[in-house]
Design a protein around this motif. Structure first.
Motif, mmCIF file in Angstrom:
data_model
loop_
_atom_site.group_PDB
_atom_site.id
_atom_site.type_symbol
_atom_site.label_atom_id
_atom_site.label_comp_id
_atom_site.label_asym_id
_atom_site.label_seq_id
_atom_site.Cartn_x
_atom_site.Cartn_y
_atom_site.Cartn_z
ATOM 1 N N PRO A 167 5.841 15.336 -6.421
ATOM 2 C CA PRO A 167 4.726 14.441 -6.094
ATOM 3 C C PRO A 167 3.866 14.988 -4.960
ATOM 4 N N LEU A 168 2.633 14.495 -4.875
ATOM 5 C CA LEU A 168 1.777 14.881 -3.756
ATOM 6 C C LEU A 168 2.431 14.446 -2.444
ATOM 7 N N PRO A 169 2.260 15.211 -1.367
ATOM 8 C CA PRO A 169 2.804 14.804 -0.064
ATOM 9 C C PRO A 169 2.149 13.500 0.407
ATOM 10 N N ILE A 170 2.886 12.729 1.181
ATOM 11 C CA ILE A 170 2.429 11.410 1.634
ATOM 12 C C ILE A 170 2.522 11.318 3.153
ATOM 13 N N ILE A 171 1.453 10.839 3.771
ATOM 14 C CA ILE A 171 1.471 10.396 5.167
ATOM 15 C C ILE A 171 1.358 8.876 5.145
ATOM 16 N N ALA A 172 2.289 8.192 5.792
ATOM 17 C CA ALA A 172 2.293 6.725 5.801
ATOM 18 C C ALA A 172 1.931 6.217 7.189
ATOM 19 N N ILE A 173 0.874 5.418 7.239
ATOM 20 C CA ILE A 173 0.441 4.786 8.493
ATOM 21 C C ILE A 173 0.578 3.285 8.282
ATOM 22 N N SER A 174 1.577 2.706 8.909
ATOM 23 C CA SER A 174 1.899 1.307 8.633
ATOM 24 C C SER A 174 1.098 0.357 9.518
ATOM 25 N N THR A 175 0.521 -0.669 8.898
ATOM 26 C CA THR A 175 -0.207 -1.701 9.646
ATOM 27 C C THR A 175 0.574 -3.010 9.674
ATOM 28 N N THR A 176 1.788 -3.003 9.129
ATOM 29 C CA THR A 176 2.666 -4.175 9.162
ATOM 30 C C THR A 176 4.083 -3.709 9.462
ATOM 31 N N ALA A 177 4.953 -4.656 9.818
ATOM 32 C CA ALA A 177 6.368 -4.349 10.020
ATOM 33 C C ALA A 177 7.152 -5.184 9.032
ATOM 34 N N GLY A 178 7.475 -4.589 7.864
ATOM 35 C CA GLY A 178 8.135 -5.384 6.834
ATOM 36 C C GLY A 178 9.066 -4.607 5.931
ATOM 37 N N THR A 179 8.527 -3.667 5.176
ATOM 38 C CA THR A 179 9.326 -3.091 4.102
ATOM 39 C C THR A 179 10.151 -1.878 4.508
ATOM 40 N N VAL A 215 0.838 -1.205 0.000
ATOM 41 C CA VAL A 215 0.000 0.000 0.000
ATOM 42 C C VAL A 215 0.870 1.251 0.000
ATOM 43 N N ILE A 216 1.891 1.260 0.835
ATOM 44 C CA ILE A 216 2.743 2.448 0.927
ATOM 45 C C ILE A 216 3.529 2.640 -0.371
ATOM 46 N N ASP A 217 4.044 1.555 -0.945
ATOM 47 C CA ASP A 217 4.743 1.657 -2.223
ATOM 48 C C ASP A 217 3.813 2.186 -3.319
ATOM 49 N N SER A 218 2.596 1.649 -3.355
ATOM 50 C CA SER A 218 1.624 2.109 -4.351
ATOM 51 C C SER A 218 1.325 3.589 -4.167
ATOM 52 N N ALA A 219 1.138 3.994 -2.910
ATOM 53 C CA ALA A 219 0.818 5.397 -2.630
ATOM 54 C C ALA A 219 1.926 6.324 -3.105
ATOM 55 N N LYS A 220 3.171 5.899 -2.932
ATOM 56 C CA LYS A 220 4.296 6.723 -3.395
ATOM 57 C C LYS A 220 4.265 6.890 -4.912
ATOM 58 N N ALA A 221 4.046 5.774 -5.614
ATOM 59 C CA ALA A 221 4.003 5.845 -7.075
ATOM 60 C C ALA A 221 2.786 6.647 -7.543
ATOM 61 N N ILE A 222 1.655 6.490 -6.851
ATOM 62 C CA ILE A 222 0.461 7.279 -7.172
ATOM 63 C C ILE A 222 0.741 8.761 -6.969
ATOM 64 N N ALA A 223 1.461 9.083 -5.893
ATOM 65 C CA ALA A 223 1.785 10.487 -5.615
ATOM 66 C C ALA A 223 2.590 11.108 -6.752
ATOM 67 N N VAL A 224 3.481 10.312 -7.338
ATOM 68 C CA VAL A 224 4.268 10.796 -8.476
ATOM 69 C C VAL A 224 3.366 11.049 -9.675
ATOM 70 N N MET A 225 2.529 10.048 -9.990
ATOM 71 C CA MET A 225 1.743 10.118 -11.222
ATOM 72 C C MET A 225 0.539 11.056 -11.109
ATOM 73 N N ALA A 226 0.092 11.335 -9.886
ATOM 74 C CA ALA A 226 -1.008 12.297 -9.712
ATOM 75 C C ALA A 226 -0.556 13.715 -10.020
ATOM 76 N N ALA A 227 0.759 13.918 -10.015
ATOM 77 C CA ALA A 227 1.289 15.269 -10.250
ATOM 78 C C ALA A 227 2.052 15.389 -11.569
ATOM 79 N N ASN A 228 2.165 14.267 -12.307
ATOM 80 C CA ASN A 228 2.949 14.272 -13.534
ATOM 81 C C ASN A 228 2.186 13.605 -14.673
ATOM 82 N N THR A 229 2.602 13.867 -15.878
ATOM 83 C CA THR A 229 1.935 13.322 -17.064
ATOM 84 C C THR A 229 2.576 12.002 -17.490
#
Length: 389
Positions: free
Chosen positions: A134-146, A99-113
């Motif tokens: 990219p759009l700013p990101i707040i990350a709330i982790s529900t797992t301990a992994g990445t 989810v956090i990785d996806s959100a980061k990539a979404i943040a990039v593409m929401a602001a770029n063509t």
């Protein structure tokens, strides 16, 4: 010994920290909350609690709930379109690493063509510079992994090309990370083991990487100690809050290892596995590879003293030989009930190893430059073969 360190993310760590979200400075007025396509975030009340916290902070929000366990490029592009359509000016990632990785990539593409792969620098990516912040990101982790909640990278799969590759830029450091172990008690035992081993692997690899340095060593050894000595407890009792806290702490530290140092080619080998078999959890793949991968380094005596120190950090206080690391590693896998994971259970067959080796050394080939022991394609295939069950 030299290192560069830039980790600008504000980190709120500890049980109950989600309850303080409304007190934090918000980076915008309308949030897109990104969650997985599963049920746990809603069933466990994490989504409603996050929505309430944002509302208390005066933030409007919408929910995007399509993220897969191994995030896909098409989902990122869908999410970026969703953010644009709803006028979102920042993103809240609520979930695990995918989810956090996806959100980061979404943040990039929401602001770029264009397409995400326009900005990927390896494989078939075009390597174009990111034009707009990219759009700013707040990350709330529900797992301990990445460790993605406090680092500058994300990994996304393009199934059209069987590439599972990373995008790394300081522009996608989250502005805020909430690491609340209370949100992790609902993770099932098996996934606790997979995710914990991912966190552990970042530091194991970072410690034996040829780019290890004074700062990465400090973070890595502390992470290895915290995860290595507490993971089995959390697997056996998901409500063991002390164990959850130590693993979450180790996870954050392992994320920092990737900011001041680097992982190694074991991650490339695993990404090739799950690039072709999306149902394989990343941590499970790392578990399958770990004994053969680290055993190969030990056979070459590339850094015997480092393996001894890792064995001691994981709990074998009297370790004196590099092989002792493999002994304590095997014990941890057995204690977590994952020593007998089989590639074949995920549809992986030995006739795929040659193309997987090419994949590992191609799109994710950069990590091979971090190894103390250089691997050939035949070496990679041999590690796959020794890991196969």
């Amino acid at each position: 010994m030299s290192f560069n360190m830039y980790v600008p993310t504000k980190i709120l760590f500890g049980a109950g920290q989600l309850n303080t979200l409304h007190l934090q400075e918000m980076p915008g007025k309308k949030a897109m909350i990104v969650i997985s396509n599963g049920k746990s975030t809603r069933v466990n009340g994490y989504l409603s609690r996050t929505e309430e916290q944002l509302k208390s902070a005066g933030v409007e929000c919408v929910v995007f709930d399509k993220v897969q366990p191994n995030p896909l490029k098409v989902t990122v592009m869908d999410g970026a379109g969703f953010a644009k359509e709803n006028g979102c000016d920042f993103i809240v990632a609520l979930g695990g690493g995918s989810v956090i990785d996806s959100a980061k990539a979404i943040a990039v593409m929401a602001a770029n063509t264009g397409d995400l792969w326009d900005y990927i620098g390896s494989g078939t990516g075009k390597g174009q510079p990111i034009q707009n912040r990219p759009l700013p990101i707040i990350a709330i982790s529900t797992t301990a992994g990445t460790g993605s909640e406090a680092d500058a990278g994300c990994v996304v799969t393009n199934p059209e090309t069987n590439e599972k590759v990373g995008l790394k830029t300081p522009l996608i450091f989250p502005v805020l990370c909430i690491e609340d172990p209370e949100l992790m008690t609902s993770v099932p035992a098996g996934f606790t083991a997979y995710q914990g081993f991912d966190a552990l692997s970042h530091s194991l690899e970072g410690y034996v990487s040829k780019y290890a340095n004074l700062m990465s060593d400090m973070y890595a050894l502390t992470a290895i100690e915290n995860v290595g000595r507490h993971l089995a407890r959390a697997v056996k009792n998901g409500n063991d809050m002390e164990a959850r806290e130590h693993i979450a702490f180790g996870n954050i530290l392992s994320g920092t290892v990737m900011c001041v140092g680097t992982t190694s080619s074991q991650h490339s080998l695993e990404h090739a596995l799950s690039a072709y078999h999306e149902n394989l959890p990343h941590g499970a793949g790392l578990i399958m590879l770990s004994r053969s991968y680290f055993g190969n380094i030990i056979e070459h005596h590339a850094c015997d003293d480092r393996f001894v120190r890792m064995a001691r950090a994981m709990g074998m206080e009297d370790a004196t030989r590099p092989e002792d690391f493999l002994t304590v590693l095997q014990k941890l896998l057995e204690d977590c009930g994952v020593a007998d994971l089989k590639m074949s259970d995920y549809g992986i067959t030995p006739d795929e190893f040659s193309k997987m080796a090419d994949n590992a050394m191609g799109p994710m080939g950069g990590l091979f430059a971090c190894d103390r022991v250089s691997l050939t394609k035949d070496d990679v295939i041999a590690i796959y073969q020794k890991s196969y069950k």
